[in-house]
Design an enzyme around this catalytic site. Structure first.
Site, PDB file in Angstrom:
ATOM      1  N   HIS A 133      25.005  21.714  24.339  1.00  0.00           N
ATOM      2  CA  HIS A 133      24.960  22.440  23.249  1.00  0.00           C
ATOM      3  C   HIS A 133      23.727  23.919  23.007  1.00  0.00           C
ATOM      4  CE1 HIS A 133      23.480  19.199  21.502  1.00  0.00           C
ATOM      5  NE2 HIS A 133      22.978  19.926  20.271  1.00  0.00           N
ATOM      6  N   GLY A 183      14.503  16.416  20.623  1.00  0.00           N
ATOM      7  CA  GLY A 183      15.034  16.019  20.158  1.00  0.00           C
ATOM      8  C   GLY A 183      16.999  16.332  20.140  1.00  0.00           C
ATOM      9  N   ASP A 233      27.739  23.082  12.767  1.00  0.00           N
ATOM     10  CA  ASP A 233      26.684  21.627  13.027  1.00  0.00           C
ATOM     11  C   ASP A 233      27.200  21.124  10.907  1.00  0.00           C
ATOM     12  OD1 ASP A 233      24.311  21.476  13.905  1.00  0.00           O
ATOM     13  OD2 ASP A 233      24.483  19.602  12.119  1.00  0.00           O
TER      14      ASP A 233
HETATM   15  P1  AMP Z   1      21.058  18.448  19.216  1.00  0.00           P
HETATM   16  O1  AMP Z   1      19.854  17.662  18.159  1.00  0.00           O
HETATM   17  O2  AMP Z   1      20.376  19.010  19.852  1.00  0.00           O
HETATM   18  O3  AMP Z   1      21.333  16.687  19.774  1.00  0.00           O
HETATM   19  O4  AMP Z   1      21.482  18.644  18.143  1.00  0.00           O
HETATM   20  C1  AMP Z   1      23.268  17.535  17.684  1.00  0.00           C
HETATM   21  C2  AMP Z   1      23.687  18.138  16.152  1.00  0.00           C
HETATM   22  O5  AMP Z   1      25.004  17.950  16.793  1.00  0.00           O
HETATM   23  C3  AMP Z   1      23.088  18.528  15.109  1.00  0.00           C
HETATM   24  O6  AMP Z   1      22.735  19.543  14.250  1.00  0.00           O
HETATM   25  C4  AMP Z   1      24.185  17.667  14.579  1.00  0.00           C
HETATM   26  O7  AMP Z   1      24.063  18.176  13.060  1.00  0.00           O
HETATM   27  C5  AMP Z   1      24.850  18.338  14.574  1.00  0.00           C
HETATM   28  N1  AMP Z   1      26.961  16.928  14.911  1.00  0.00           N
HETATM   29  C6  AMP Z   1      26.500  15.797  14.938  1.00  0.00           C
HETATM   30  N2  AMP Z   1      27.845  15.020  14.530  1.00  0.00           N
HETATM   31  C7  AMP Z   1      28.469  16.583  14.618  1.00  0.00           C
HETATM   32  C8  AMP Z   1      30.011  16.815  13.682  1.00  0.00           C
HETATM   33  N3  AMP Z   1      30.469  15.224  14.210  1.00  0.00           N
HETATM   34  N4  AMP Z   1      30.662  17.832  13.966  1.00  0.00           N
HETATM   35  C9  AMP Z   1      29.260  19.432  13.932  1.00  0.00           C
HETATM   36  N5  AMP Z   1      27.802  18.803  13.823  1.00  0.00           N
HETATM   37  C10 AMP Z   1      27.445  17.348  14.710  1.00  0.00           C
END
Ligand code: AMP
Length: 114
Positions: free
Chosen positions: A100, A93, A30
């Protein structure tokens, strides 16, 4: 469903710190880690949300969870424990609409979450 940033990572169109891959699942760190280990496990075949999953996704969801658990075991997290999270839609959230599993480990987790 539309493409997401995770689709771009799966297709190697944007970089990510990939830590695991098999035929069905990709895992990468992440960008904004909430624990010493914070890895996202994504199915290569996109499902937008857990709510959008159907029985035809059962095998893929099973593989996703088992890949997460196997990685946690290999990384030495299993004995002390870890947390897995699937956020769904606005109140959950969720910000990236490609289902994922968050794997969080390496510190004590607390309950209830905020
Ligand atoms: P969610 O809020 O459950 O949809 O989680 C999305 C997650 O994706 C968050 O924890 C972000 O920090 C992470 N995220 C967003 N863009 C990227 C990226 N390009 N690479 C890695 N993690 C990411």
């Amino acid at each position: 469903m539309g493409d997401t940033i995770f689709g771009k990572i799966i297709r190697r169109e944007i970089p990510a710190d990939i830590v695991y891959e098999d035929d069905d699942v990709l895992a990468f760190r992440d960008l904004n880690p909430q624990a010493p280990v914070h890895v996202l496990f994504v199915p290569k075949r996109a499902i937008a949300t857990l709510d959008a999953a159907t029985t035809s996704d059962s095998e893929l969801l099973g593989k996703l969870l088992l890949a997460t658990a196997a990685y946690a075991r290999r990384e030495g997290l299993a004995e002390q424990g870890y947390r897995t999270v699937i956020n769904c839609n606005e109140h959950g959230g969720q910000t990236v609409f490609h289902l994922h599993v968050h794997l969080l480990g390496g510190r004590q987790m607390h309950w209830p979450p905020g």
